[in-house]
Design an enzyme around this catalytic site. Structure first.
Site, PDB file in Angstrom:
ATOM      1  N   LYS A   1      -4.436  -9.490  -7.330  1.00 54.84           N
ATOM      2  CA  LYS A   1      -5.750  -9.781  -6.752  1.00 54.84           C
ATOM      3  C   LYS A   1      -6.761  -8.693  -7.120  1.00 54.84           C
ATOM      4  CE  LYS A   1      -5.291  -7.526  -2.371  1.00 54.84           C
ATOM      5  NZ  LYS A   1      -5.422  -7.355  -0.999  1.00 54.84           N
TER       6      LYS A   1
ATOM      7  N   LYS B   1     -10.037  -2.832  -4.879  1.00 53.27           N
ATOM      8  CA  LYS B   1     -10.680  -1.531  -5.108  1.00 53.27           C
ATOM      9  C   LYS B   1      -9.705  -0.570  -5.778  1.00 53.27           C
ATOM     10  CE  LYS B   1     -13.314  -2.180  -0.929  1.00 53.27           C
ATOM     11  NZ  LYS B   1     -13.333  -1.988   0.518  1.00 53.27           N
TER      12      LYS B   1
ATOM     13  N   LYS C   1       0.830  -1.209   0.000  1.00 53.61           N
ATOM     14  CA  LYS C   1       0.000   0.000   0.000  1.00 53.61           C
ATOM     15  C   LYS C   1       0.860   1.252   0.000  1.00 53.61           C
ATOM     16  CE  LYS C   1      -4.260  -1.810   1.910  1.00 53.61           C
ATOM     17  NZ  LYS C   1      -5.282  -1.765   2.941  1.00 53.61           N
TER      18      LYS C   1
HETATM   19  P1  TYM Z   1     -10.542  -5.321   3.437  1.00 54.28           P
HETATM   20  O1  TYM Z   1     -11.575  -4.327   3.824  1.00 54.28           O
HETATM   21  O2  TYM Z   1      -9.471  -4.910   2.485  1.00 54.28           O
HETATM   22  O3  TYM Z   1     -11.211  -6.612   2.844  1.00 54.28           O
HETATM   23  C1  TYM Z   1     -12.311  -7.230   3.474  1.00 54.28           C
HETATM   24  C2  TYM Z   1     -12.260  -8.729   3.279  1.00 54.28           C
HETATM   25  O4  TYM Z   1     -12.251  -9.057   1.882  1.00 54.28           O
HETATM   26  C3  TYM Z   1     -11.192  -9.969   1.616  1.00 54.28           C
HETATM   27  N1  TYM Z   1     -10.698  -9.731   0.255  1.00 54.28           N
HETATM   28  C4  TYM Z   1     -10.568 -10.689  -0.674  1.00 54.28           C
HETATM   29  N2  TYM Z   1     -10.832 -12.007  -0.639  1.00 54.28           N
HETATM   30  C5  TYM Z   1     -10.621 -12.713  -1.777  1.00 54.28           C
HETATM   31  N3  TYM Z   1     -10.145 -12.162  -2.924  1.00 54.28           N
HETATM   32  C6  TYM Z   1      -9.857 -10.846  -3.006  1.00 54.28           C
HETATM   33  N4  TYM Z   1      -9.410 -10.313  -4.145  1.00 54.28           N
HETATM   34  C7  TYM Z   1     -10.061 -10.042  -1.839  1.00 54.28           C
HETATM   35  N5  TYM Z   1      -9.905  -8.721  -1.565  1.00 54.28           N
HETATM   36  C8  TYM Z   1     -10.290  -8.544  -0.278  1.00 54.28           C
HETATM   37  C9  TYM Z   1     -10.141  -9.655   2.665  1.00 54.28           C
HETATM   38  O5  TYM Z   1      -9.259 -10.738   2.852  1.00 54.28           O
HETATM   39  C10 TYM Z   1     -11.002  -9.393   3.884  1.00 54.28           C
HETATM   40  O6  TYM Z   1     -11.348 -10.593   4.521  1.00 54.28           O
HETATM   41  N6  TYM Z   1      -7.508  -5.337   7.397  1.00 54.28           N
HETATM   42  C11 TYM Z   1      -8.797  -5.768   6.885  1.00 54.28           C
HETATM   43  C12 TYM Z   1      -9.994  -5.294   7.689  1.00 54.28           C
HETATM   44  C13 TYM Z   1      -9.961  -5.636   9.139  1.00 54.28           C
HETATM   45  C14 TYM Z   1     -10.172  -6.916   9.705  1.00 54.28           C
HETATM   46  C15 TYM Z   1     -10.115  -6.714  11.117  1.00 54.28           C
HETATM   47  C16 TYM Z   1     -10.436  -8.180   9.174  1.00 54.28           C
HETATM   48  C17 TYM Z   1      -9.767  -4.761  10.162  1.00 54.28           C
HETATM   49  N7  TYM Z   1      -9.860  -5.394  11.344  1.00 54.28           N
HETATM   50  C18 TYM Z   1     -10.300  -7.788  12.008  1.00 54.28           C
HETATM   51  C19 TYM Z   1     -10.604  -9.239  10.064  1.00 54.28           C
HETATM   52  C20 TYM Z   1     -10.547  -9.046  11.453  1.00 54.28           C
HETATM   53  C21 TYM Z   1      -8.955  -5.243   5.478  1.00 54.28           C
HETATM   54  O7  TYM Z   1      -8.386  -4.256   5.115  1.00 54.28           O
HETATM   55  O8  TYM Z   1      -9.880  -5.934   4.747  1.00 54.28           O
END
Ligand code: TYM
Length: 340
Positions: free
Chosen positions: A203, A206, A120
């Site tokens: 992957k 967004k 990032k």
């Molecule tokens: P975030 O908001 O980027 O993504 C949310 C969830 O979507 C999954 N994901 C994907 N899975 C499969 N293929 C993809 N291309 C793909 N892109 C995103 C992510 O793995 C995630 O499960 N740091 C985290 C948010 C967070 C969190 C937490 C998650 C904050 N606190 C506590 C679990 C527990 C994040 O940025 O996810």
């Protein structure tokens, strides 16, 4: 309304999503779909992590709107507010409080090794890189540990963050006595890593350079079909060309995996039905639309009633605080902080 958090013996599950732009198919298959599938067998908590979104926010009025949209999407995909606890992170101040404790439990070196930070910050090279982007995994560790979480259902890209959370919990427990439950990451068999339809080596995200590679849950059906029809595959031909091999055939394998994830099969089973890429692309687009059409409709309906969304989020925050406040208190007591 029953209080699912009150006396559950089910495994505690927590997972969260950032309100930073529209939800895409990777978010759905890697996270939302498994959350919904697991909500009845688990004691489920799902957070809209708006404090995490602040790491990349520099305009007023954006985060709140994104948070309410994400709440509508959580309910539209099928999270049941009578069963799962859905809350907004900033409504539960214990996240900030334990977040600081976690910053003091995780080392600079550990944070420096996080691949998401490296990716990032590299993408934002010319931009403002906040300190929060660096310390973010400490806040995420707090999100998880506050709920005595057993399982964290996430996509593959979050595994490293769950590992650092486990390390932090172990270290804290070692320093101050048994306090936190050790969580484990759970990823779905198909859909844990959905790739861009235009560049299957990266992957779906967004922040994709091209919108054509990323399918949003609120895309209109024509746009979804267009994206699938234009999906990048390879130049192999012949009856055996449709097969699952992530290394050699990343584009085709991505389509097979998406198809498998929305129809609850294996990519291999899907591959046996097709001999040509064109037919696979169309069928995958249609299978995805069969899932997205009702979600889009419910989402639009839910967004009409902001009052109801606010009411549900208030109930969620109250339930979440009930659990989080007790855990924070335990952590402070075990450290030996002077009681207020
Ligand atoms: P975030 O908001 O980027 O993504 C949310 C969830 O979507 C999954 N994901 C994907 N899975 C499969 N293929 C993809 N291309 C793909 N892109 C995103 C992510 O793995 C995630 O499960 N740091 C985290 C948010 C967070 C969190 C937490 C998650 C904050 N606190 C506590 C679990 C527990 C994040 O940025 O996810």
């Amino acid at each position: 309304m029953t209080d699912p958090a009150a006396s559950s013996t089910k495994p505690r599950v927590l997972s969260c999503m950032q309100p930073t732009g529209d939800v895409h198919l990777g978010n759905y298959l890697g996270a939302l779909q498994p959350w919904v599938a697991g909500q009845h067998r688990n004691d489920a908590f799902h957070g809209i992590v708006d404090l995490h979104a602040l790491t990349v926010t520099d305009k007023p009025g954006v985060v709140g709107q994104a948070a309410v949209e994400l709440a509508a999407m959580f309910f539209a995909v099928g999270l049941d507010p009578d069963v799962a606890t859905v809350f907004v992170q900033s409504h539960v101040p214990e996240h900030n409080q334990l977040g600081w404790v976690m910053e003091c439990t995780i080392s600079f070196g550990e944070l420096s090794r996080m691949t998401q930070f490296k990716d990032k910050s590299a993408k934002r090279e010319q931009d403002f890189i906040s300190g929060g982007l660096f310390t973010y995994p400490a806040l995420q560790a707090a999100d998880i540990l506050l709920y005595d979480t057993n399982q964290v259902p996430v996509g593959d890209d979050q595994r490293q963050h769950i590992e650092i959370t486990r390390d932090a919990a172990l270290r804290f427990n070692h320093r101050f006595g048994e306090t936190f439950v050790l969580p484990e990451a759970v990823t779905p068999a198909a859909g844990a890593r959905v790739m861009s339809l235009q560049d299957p080596s990266s992957k779906m995200s967004k922040s994709d350079d091209s919108d054509a590679g990323c399918v949003y849950l609120t895309d209109d059906p024509k746009a979804v079909m267009k994206k699938f029809k234009r999906a990048v595959t390879d130049s192999e031909t012949g009856p055996d060309s449709v097969r699952f091999d992530r290394e050699i055939k990343p584009g085709v394998s991505n389509l097979l995996e998406i198809h498998a994830a929305v129809t609850d099969r294996t990519p291999q089973a899907v591959s046996e039905e097709f001999e040509q890429y064109g037919a696979l692309k169309v069928a995958t687009g249609e299978a995805v639309l069969a899932v997205l059409d009702p979600i889009r409709e419910r989402y639009n309906e839910l967004m009409e009633d902001r009052g109801e969304l606010a009411r549900l989020l208030k109930i969620g925050a109250e339930r979440a605080r009930g659990v989080a406040a007790a855990t924070l208190e335990r952590a402070y007591t075990n450290i030996g902080m002077l009681p207020a």
